[in-house]
Design an enzyme around this catalytic site. Structure first.
Site, short mmCIF file in Angstrom:
data_model
loop_
_atom_site.label_atom_id
_atom_site.label_comp_id
_atom_site.label_asym_id
_atom_site.label_seq_id
_atom_site.Cartn_x
_atom_site.Cartn_y
_atom_site.Cartn_z
N GLY B 246 98.54 52.58 26.81
CA GLY B 246 97.72 52.39 28.00
C GLY B 246 98.48 51.67 29.10
CD GLU B 265 87.98 52.52 23.74
OE1 GLU B 265 87.34 53.55 23.93
OE2 GLU B 265 88.24 52.08 22.60
CB CYS B 302 87.42 51.25 19.74
SG CYS B 302 87.89 52.97 19.86
#
Lengths: 527, 527
Positions: B246, B265, B302
């Protein structure tokens, strides 16, 4: 109220001990007393500590209390009376009528945000009720609302010493969201900033809010700005100014251990497209109106029309002729600061010395320091498309007219422009087909599209967008003017299976504020 | 439908010619046919050109047409039948029931966005009517609506091969907003990706949409991702994956001539706070539920509870004892890929070799390749606060329990944690005062706060927030699950003084779609 040269940190007033800032009367070049000394690391730390300490209490104030605070700030600014206007005239060179209007806009803006806060729709309350019997899995109660992001650093803008400075749109919208604000006052109008800051200080005390809701710091150069944006306690940034200034803040914000959003409004040349029939039917009248918009306030508006695009021909020639003639009658006007005047002179020089640009008109010769002489330039589409430098903003009363050989060239010019705050179409009914062809290109280029108007003059309302794709701003998803500006300082939080007593007040079943909510996907308005 | 190893670019199917991608059956380590060859610059250029060419037509589709497309994609995915589930089981090692549920979620999500699109509230239509008589200045008609940002690059996630991959939440919300999507398929499930991609291709054709609404590319390593995010035609990015991945995309997006938003995310340890009375009254039951949540799906969520915080004492000791016992009974489970298993092993090793961490429990020993053995570790607050490495996510069925000496230490731990997707409070009614004290700290830390539940299991609904402050995501203002996810791909545009015929359909006075609007600041619902 006396201007002291102090910074305002929470409820205290302190003298800085770093490099001095001194305002100059741009009309005369004379210095204005007192000197302001800049903030060092200690003052930044103190202001950030107070802001952090105030953050939870301020975001949890009731909607009524927060609205009351915004209204009190407006009242306190009005209570400064004519002293504010006179000092601001001295520091900015702007005329009285303009500044009285700007004060009205500033206070109106605070009151608009007060009513917005109370209505509560910005909370985006959503409730998905529990479905304990659902198969295969039950659903628990889920409630969402927006909450304040935390302390915000606001950079005062030079060109709106009231409406986009200490108590301007960034500050008002951040407070409305529930964020404490630390303002870096603009060095061109420190006295005005101090006066407004003291009005805010009084409002914070009067409303019984934690002192860290507001601080005002000064600093020359970039040091203070970088220190603020680097501080871990700052959670978002509002900025209006140059492209280089905005880019530097964006870079700093991204390099933090925890990156934060920077809302920088930077650079826009606000293209105006002259559609064929309108140009044919009323070119000269459009030209007069164009020069009036161009010259207003010495062209020192973010939405100044700096680029005009039309089809080569007799009609465009007449437009240019009339605009040239109108330009020659534009009286010189004092600019905001020597720095802005110097940048304007450099921008004009780049155009007037450009081999592919011809100068068409020039306003009345300047007769004092720091003045702006209106200038009008013309080029053709091929040359415009061939040199990116011709797309640079020249902040002041200068515009470039681009002559296109055919409609395909008009579209190429439309495709070539960078992100803008505004794009304008001057059109007659019979231009609808041409306008429809340009529209999809232009929707990707600007936050506001106008038909038959001029981009200067930005309404503070619900449907306004003062924003646009990069480099007009750093974040095309937002606006810095109008009520939607509040969204910049909010983030959504979902509360799952919370007991009523632990929920934020506005999310409770029988909440006294009774705001609009999305209940199981259906909008329910307050009763 | 046959898996061919091709990429899908618009309506075409093409073999790549770059480095190969091959899926492995994680349960056996055996390779799965066919090989997929990666995309080079030519394929990226072609997909981006098609997406750009489709952008205006797709964003201007009527709400009904766009909703119909989302529904058609769901139908086409269902039409893939059991072949999709079987291939996905093979590629991911996930069990049938889980994948059938995930398919249901994926199609339900598409249908939820279809209904959202039709309701039109996401357009945020605002109309400020003209006030020609207003003094000192009249107001012209101003209308705002959100429009699609343009082509979006979506990165498929490994852990939801259906619901957060080719036709997952990022894709569905970008389409709902009116953005064409280019997916980089995850290398762990290329066959699943191709099948879903072909279902989408069929839906695009069936709905008569421009082919560039969807493309699917493959590529090993970072090259393809960087190429996509660097391409000037891409206007936003959706990503679910590692923190390093990310961060790399964020950096690339910021370095572009025109920076774009990246919705990444990344990393979350989802702290769970055991409040004193709840711990005292029902510690063992909470411990059982904790291990069930921890071990579910081999911990590959997650929102897996990777950190548990409680007050040292008999009650916490009993909690640890029960959790340890439950952990020892956890059967080994196959992880998604050898890479994920290797990262899990490294994360576990860092904890088990840490001088200040003791291992409390261990699941049943693994008996095959690519398996996850559940692990439970304990440390104390001082050591936890002293080493940032203990805040790192270990993706898999491992959790760290932090023992605090007193309530002040609990609060220090709460202050110390980074941004999270979720934070959970396990509390009894009598814990309300403690919970109220923690809440303001935790609201700044996470996008979703839970009481008496477990963070695994994310509802797809209106009030869901699957997001949170950095490093949980790159943008705390957004969610990647639930209907609010659409807002990531929209920007507001104001149309000033537009003739009705030139306005977008949804902004016209007598618009057939009749969506909710803010009329002069007042909410007006569709009749």
């Amino acid at each position: 109220m006396q201007v002291t040269g102090q910074m305002l940190i929470g409820r205290e007033s302190v003298f800085g001990n770093r490099a001095s800032i001194r305002a100059f009367n741009p009309s005369t070049g004379e210095p204005i007393e007192p000197v302001f000394k800049g903030a060092g690391a200690e003052e930044v730390d103190r202001a950030c500590a107070l802001a952090e300490a105030a953050a939870v209490a301020f975001r949890n104030t009731s909607l009524d209390v927060r609205a009351g605070f915004l209204e009190t700030v407006a009242v306190q600014i009005e209570a400064l009376g004519d002293a504010l206007i006179e000092l601001c005239m001295l520091e900015s060179g702007l005329p009285r009528a303009r500044l009285e209007g700007e004060r009205g806009r500033t206070c109106g803006q605070l009151r608009l945000f007060a009513s917005l806060v109370q209505a509560g729709e910005w909370l985006d309350v959503r409730v998905d009720t529990a479905l304990p019997e659902r198969k295969p899995l039950p659903r628990v109660d889920l409630r969402l609302q927006n909450i304040a992001m935390g302390p915000v650093a606001v950079f005062g803008a030079s060109n709106f010493p009231l409406a986009f400075s200490v108590a301007g749109g960034d500050t008002a919208s951040a407070w409305a969201a529930g964020c404490p604000v630390i303002v870096k006052g603009h060095s061109a109008h420190p006295g005005t900033s101090e006066l407004v800051g003291r009005a805010i200080q009084a409002a914070v005390a009067q409303c019984g809010l934690p002192e860290g809701v507001f601080s005002l710091l000064f600093g020359s150069g970039n040091e203070l700005g970088q220190a603020l944006v680097s501080d871990a306690r700052i959670k978002a940034v509002g900025f209006t100014g140059s492209r280089n200034g905005g880019l530097a803040l964006m870079k700093t914000a991204q390099a933090r251990p925890q990156p934060i959003p920077v809302y920088a409004e930077m650079s826009s040349i606000n293209p105006v497209f002259l559609l064929p029939d309108a140009l044919q039917n009323r070119g000269p009248a459009m030209a007069e109106a164009f020069v009036a918009s161009l010259a207003m306030g010495a062209g020192q508006f973010c939405t100044n029309p700096g680029l005009v695009v039309g089809l080569r021909g007799d009609a465009l020639s007449r437009f240019i002729e009339t605009a040239t003639e109108a330009t020659t009658k534009v009286a010189p006007q004092t600019m905001l600061s020597p720095g802005i005047q110097a940048a304007y002179a450099a921008g004009v020089e780049a155009l007037s010395s450009h081999a592919k640009v011809r100068e068409s008109g020039k306003g009345i010769t300047t007769n004092g320091p720091c003045q702006c002489q209106a200038r009008l330039f013309v080029t053709n589409a091929v040359d415009f498309l061939g040199d990116e430098a011709l797309r640079n903003e020249v902040f002041g009363a200068t515009s470039l007219i681009v002559e296109c050989d055919d409609w395909a060239e008009v579209k190429r010019v439309a495709h070539s422009i960078e992100g803008q705050l505004t794009v304008t179409l001057l059109m007659d009914d019979s231009d609808l087909a041409s306008a429809s062809e340009l529209l999809p290109i232009l929707e990707d280029k600007a936050g506001r599209l106008l038909v038959n108007g001029w981009p200067t003059g930005v309404e503070v309302s619900h449907a306004m967008v003062h924003g646009g794709p990069f480099p007009a701003t750093s974040d095309s998803r937002t606006t810095s003017v109008g009520t939607a500006a509040i969204q910049r300082f909010l983030r959504p939080v979902c509360y799952q299976n919370f007991p009523q007593a632990l929920l934020p007040e506005t999310l409770r079943d029988n909440h006294p504020t009774n705001v609009s909510r999305l209940l199981d996907g259906k909008r329910v308005l307050p009763t």
